[in-house]
Design a protein around this motif. Structure first.
Motif, PDB file in Angstrom:
ATOM      1  N   UNK A 665      -6.024   9.256   4.049  1.00 18.70           N
ATOM      2  CA  UNK A 665      -5.720   7.932   3.510  1.00 18.70           C
ATOM      3  C   UNK A 665      -4.348   7.459   3.978  1.00 18.70           C
ATOM      4  N   UNK A 666      -4.197   6.144   4.183  1.00 19.14           N
ATOM      5  CA  UNK A 666      -2.895   5.507   4.383  1.00 19.14           C
ATOM      6  C   UNK A 666      -2.635   4.578   3.210  1.00 19.14           C
ATOM      7  N   UNK A 667      -1.502   4.755   2.549  1.00 20.09           N
ATOM      8  CA  UNK A 667      -1.114   3.883   1.440  1.00 20.09           C
ATOM      9  C   UNK A 667      -0.100   2.861   1.936  1.00 20.09           C
ATOM     10  N   UNK A 668      -0.399   1.579   1.860  1.00 15.24           N
ATOM     11  CA  UNK A 668       0.600   0.575   2.218  1.00 15.24           C
ATOM     12  C   UNK A 668       1.704   0.506   1.158  1.00 15.24           C
ATOM     13  N   UNK A 669       2.940   0.512   1.577  1.00 15.08           N
ATOM     14  CA  UNK A 669       4.074   0.277   0.686  1.00 15.08           C
ATOM     15  C   UNK A 669       4.877  -0.848   1.343  1.00 15.08           C
ATOM     16  N   UNK A 670       4.319  -2.049   1.287  1.00 14.68           N
ATOM     17  CA  UNK A 670       4.906  -3.170   2.035  1.00 14.68           C
ATOM     18  C   UNK A 670       5.018  -4.437   1.205  1.00 14.68           C
ATOM     19  N   UNK A 671       4.816  -4.306  -0.109  1.00 17.57           N
ATOM     20  CA  UNK A 671       4.866  -5.448  -1.030  1.00 17.57           C
ATOM     21  C   UNK A 671       3.809  -6.492  -0.712  1.00 17.57           C
ATOM     22  N   UNK A 672       2.849  -6.131   0.140  1.00 16.81           N
ATOM     23  CA  UNK A 672       1.752  -7.034   0.449  1.00 16.81           C
ATOM     24  C   UNK A 672       1.976  -7.820   1.723  1.00 16.81           C
ATOM     25  N   UNK A 673       1.611  -7.219   2.853  1.00 18.37           N
ATOM     26  CA  UNK A 673       1.626  -7.922   4.142  1.00 18.37           C
ATOM     27  C   UNK A 673       0.163  -8.085   4.539  1.00 18.37           C
ATOM     28  N   UNK A 674      -0.367  -9.272   4.350  1.00 21.21           N
ATOM     29  CA  UNK A 674      -1.808  -9.482   4.523  1.00 21.21           C
ATOM     30  C   UNK A 674      -2.278  -9.109   5.918  1.00 21.21           C
ATOM     31  N   UNK A 675      -1.447  -9.362   6.915  1.00 16.98           N
ATOM     32  CA  UNK A 675      -1.846  -9.051   8.290  1.00 16.98           C
ATOM     33  C   UNK A 675      -1.959  -7.560   8.536  1.00 16.98           C
ATOM     34  N   UNK A 676      -1.371  -6.761   7.630  1.00 14.02           N
ATOM     35  CA  UNK A 676      -1.418  -5.308   7.794  1.00 14.02           C
ATOM     36  C   UNK A 676      -2.432  -4.646   6.873  1.00 14.02           C
ATOM     37  N   UNK A 677      -3.255  -5.451   6.193  1.00 12.97           N
ATOM     38  CA  UNK A 677      -4.288  -4.858   5.352  1.00 12.97           C
ATOM     39  C   UNK A 677      -5.180  -3.953   6.209  1.00 12.97           C
ATOM     40  N   UNK A 678      -5.476  -2.768   5.674  1.00  9.05           N
ATOM     41  CA  UNK A 678      -6.337  -1.835   6.401  1.00  9.05           C
ATOM     42  C   UNK A 678      -7.780  -2.313   6.355  1.00  9.05           C
ATOM     43  N   UNK A 679      -8.471  -2.144   7.479  1.00  7.13           N
ATOM     44  CA  UNK A 679      -9.858  -2.588   7.557  1.00  7.13           C
ATOM     45  C   UNK A 679     -10.732  -1.392   7.897  1.00  7.13           C
TER      46      UNK A 679
END
Length: 679
Positions: A665-679
């Motif tokens: 798993x990769x957990x985003x810790x970016x306060x919400x960067x929509x372009x970096x949402x995992x697909x």
């Protein structure tokens, strides 16, 4: 409580005695002082006794570690004592003798201090005193050493009856200044604090001189051919190679932290012909075997045996050890005995190499090793003047599985989430790595602070509390040898590694046409290749332990988000991101979980941003460098700046136990960067 001058003087005496390991071992023994204080209820004088409470250490004792008891009530307990078969009931009775609130719980030795007719009493566990106490003819040797000044008291388990016995000895021998307690230690007394301390030291130093002058020169026998200590470098390399496998064996019942010792006392003992016989007899002093178990596991191969051969034999011996320990429990347990706590050894001895000791944390493991060194010193002294004769196995069981000891264990606080886990964090000298190291230690882990800067690593290790919690190693992650050395240091310090955080990195921000091959190679060497090398070494250690483990990559949202002027860095982060998936698939069968964290730009406290990356990215986005963090925050969905602590929180979330079935798993810790949402 300790504002009273008698209590203050007791603390000072305790500190002096506890500061010298010749006088007593860590947390061993207790001291007391009797005096008069004003009863706040009646306004009249009342006789009190201040005594070191349960679980304290003389060398570091403070006022909160003392119990204060009413002496009249304590001595009145003798009239209601129900006899030795029910003496454990007296521990609860001590609570009714306490004076005021606060302070420590009275220990099992309280009666020894309160019932003896002396204003000041010391009970200590010096190696020299225990050597006489554990000698086959200890009573005669005590008489020879001290004459009538020190009296022999036969072995009795600590408790109320032992207090009565010592009180009777003191009364029957007014000329005596103390006694040797068979199989246990010494007790001394005095009319003043100074006299008591002087008497304690007289017993200890006189016993030391007696053993030295009267003892034979080689009490452990001749050196065995092939059992001599290996040369220094080879010995440490062998210890590091053996440590993960030994830790895995010692953690069969529950995970343990390890400690390694190759002191002269240990190496000499293991080189001598008598060590198998003596080790099998086990330790004697209750303080010793409660921490070391009644006997160690001893490798029965010479120092020159290869690592693979040694590990194979250790596995066989471990199976036998567990069977023998189970049989020991069955021989002595009854319907009222606590359940068996575990059959793994706490001490593993390897001739030519040294001693591996284990416990629930680093301090416990280290102290267990220190206690076994005490036991070696005791054996040496006993064998020098007589023969070593520890207390009977049945008596050891009565103490090891004493309900009072079990109650003490039940009072221990619940372990933290990462207790017993050993973490190695790269790039931990600053920024995200430093924050991760702090969070892991706060959650109970031991941490190896790995950084290219030796000074930065040392500063962080010191911040974390020093060698019982963290050690510093210097490592450039582009060097296979330095990485191997870092893991070897971890194995010597803590027994192995369970959790690795690939955090080391640099950042080069340039457009494609300005990015040189050297830029590309440097970026990939440090992060892509470096992460691969660290993970490979981690897998070697973790599979040798057989305890599973965690590998966490601090990747980036740039691994999935195509930002401008970022070819080298972004491509490297994508490499790391796929390493997570590949290693999760490969290492799962070993119980090793591999996950990643994808932060956005972490500006505050970041070594990378301070080293030029911040200025480069600020120029790309056309903002002032000091406002870069704010700029990053405003482009997120939550409008929040990402800090090192937020990344550390994600590492803990992945490794703290709640996500035990999560890998890849990769957990985003970016306060919400929509372009970096995992697909």
């Amino acid at each position: 409580m300790a504002e009273h001058p008698t209590a203050e003087a007791l603390l000072e005496r305790s500190h002096r005695l506890g500061a010298d390991p010749r006088n007593t071992n860590y947390a061993g023994g207790n001291t007391s002082a009797k005096g008069t204080a004003t009863d706040p209820v009646t306004g009249t004088d009342v006789e009190l006794m201040w005594v070191k409470g349960s679980g304290g250490d003389l060398g570091t004792l403070d006022a909160g570690g003392l119990a204060a008891l009413r002496l009249d009530r304590l001595r009145a307990l003798a009239a209601v004592y129900p006899g030795v078969e029910r003496e454990d009931e007296m521990i609860a009775a001590f609570d009714y003798c306490l004076h005021g609130k606060g302070g420590a719980a009275p220990s099992i030795d309280t009666a020894m201090h309160g019932l003896v007719d002396a204003a000041h009493v010391d009970h200590l566990h010096p190696d020299s005193g225990i050597a006489l106490a554990c000698a086959a003819d200890g009573q005669a040797l005590t008489k020879e050493c001290f004459g009538d000044r020190v009296v022999w008291v036969p072995w009795r388990r600590p408790g109320f009856q032992l207090g009565l016995d010592i009180a009777a000895v003191k009364k029957a021998h007014p000329e005596a200044l103390g006694c040797v307690l068979g199989g246990h230690g010494i007790t001394a007394w005095g009319a003043t604090s100074e006299e008591c301390e002087r008497n304690s030291l007289h017993i200890i130093r006189t016993a030391e001189a007696f053993l030295a002058e009267r003892g034979r020169p080689e009490p452990f026998g001749p050196v065995l051919d092939g059992y001599e200590p290996l040369p220094d470098a080879e010995r440490l390399a062998r210890a590091a190679a053996l440590a993960p496998a030994i830790r895995g064996l010692a953690s069969t019942d529950r995970p343990q932290v390890g400690h390694f010792t190759d002191s002269d006392e240990v190496l000499d003992f293991l080189s001598r012909a008598g060590h198998p016989r003596l080790a099998a007899l086990g330790t004697s002093c209750p303080d010793h075997f409660l921490r070391t178990k009644i006997r160690p596991l001893v490798l029965d191969l010479p120092a020159g045996a290869g690592t693979a051969e040694a590990i194979a034999r250790l596995k066989e011996l471990h199976t036998s050890y567990r069977e023998e320990y189970g049989a020991y429990y069955e021989r002595h347990a009854d319907a009222h005995s606590p359940a068996m706590r575990g059959a793994d050894p706490a001490i593993v001895l390897v001739p030519g190499v040294g001693m591996f000791s284990f416990g629930k944390d680093k301090q416990t493991a280290r102290v267990a090793g220190e206690f076994y060194v005490n036991a070696i010193n005791v054996m040496r002294g006993s064998e020098a003047v007589s023969s070593y004769a520890p207390i009977e196995e049945s008596e050891k069981f009565r103490i090891e599985y004493w309900e009072l000891e079990e109650a003490k264990l039940r009072r221990m606080p619940k372990p933290k989430a990462l207790a017993t886990r050993v973490a190695l964090v790269t790039g931990a000298g600053s920024g995200i790595g430093r924050a991760i190291a702090h969070r892991l230690v706060a959650e109970g882990a031991c941490v190896v602070v790995a950084d290219r800067s030796a000074q930065s690593a040392a500063v962080v290790a010191d911040e974390l509390g020093g060698p019982d919690r963290a050690v510093a190693v210097t490592v450039d992650v582009t060097s296979e040898q330095q990485i191997a050395d870092a893991f070897a240091a971890a194995q010597l310090a803590f027994g192995g590694v369970d959790l690795v955080v690939n955090n080391a990195g640099i950042s080069i921000s340039k457009p494609l046409l300005e990015t040189s091959a050297q830029d590309w190679d440097l970026q990939h060497d440090i992060m892509a290749r470096g992460s691969f090398l660290v993970s490979r070494e981690a897998a070697r250690t973790m599979t040798a332990q057989g305890l599973g483990g965690d590998i966490v990559y601090i990747a980036s949202k740039n691994g999935v988000f195509a930002g401008p002027n970022n070819i080298a860095y972004g491509a490297t982060k994508a490499d790391q991101a796929h390493q997570v998936r590949l290693l999760a698939a490969e290492l799962g069968e070993h119980g090793i979980r591999v996950n990643g964290v994808n932060p956005d730009g972490v500006v505050r406290g970041s070594g990378i941003f301070a080293g030029g990356w911040g200025a480069q990215r600020a120029a790309v986005y056309g903002v002032e460098e000091e406002r870069l963090g704010e700029f990053y925050a405003q482009r997120t969905l939550l409008k929040r700046e990402v800090l090192p602590e937020h990344v550390a929180n994600a590492v803990f979330a992945l490794t703290g136990g709640d996500l035990s079935h999560t890998t890849g798993l990769h957990i985003p810790v970016d306060a919400g960067v929509a372009a970096a949402f995992l697909r």
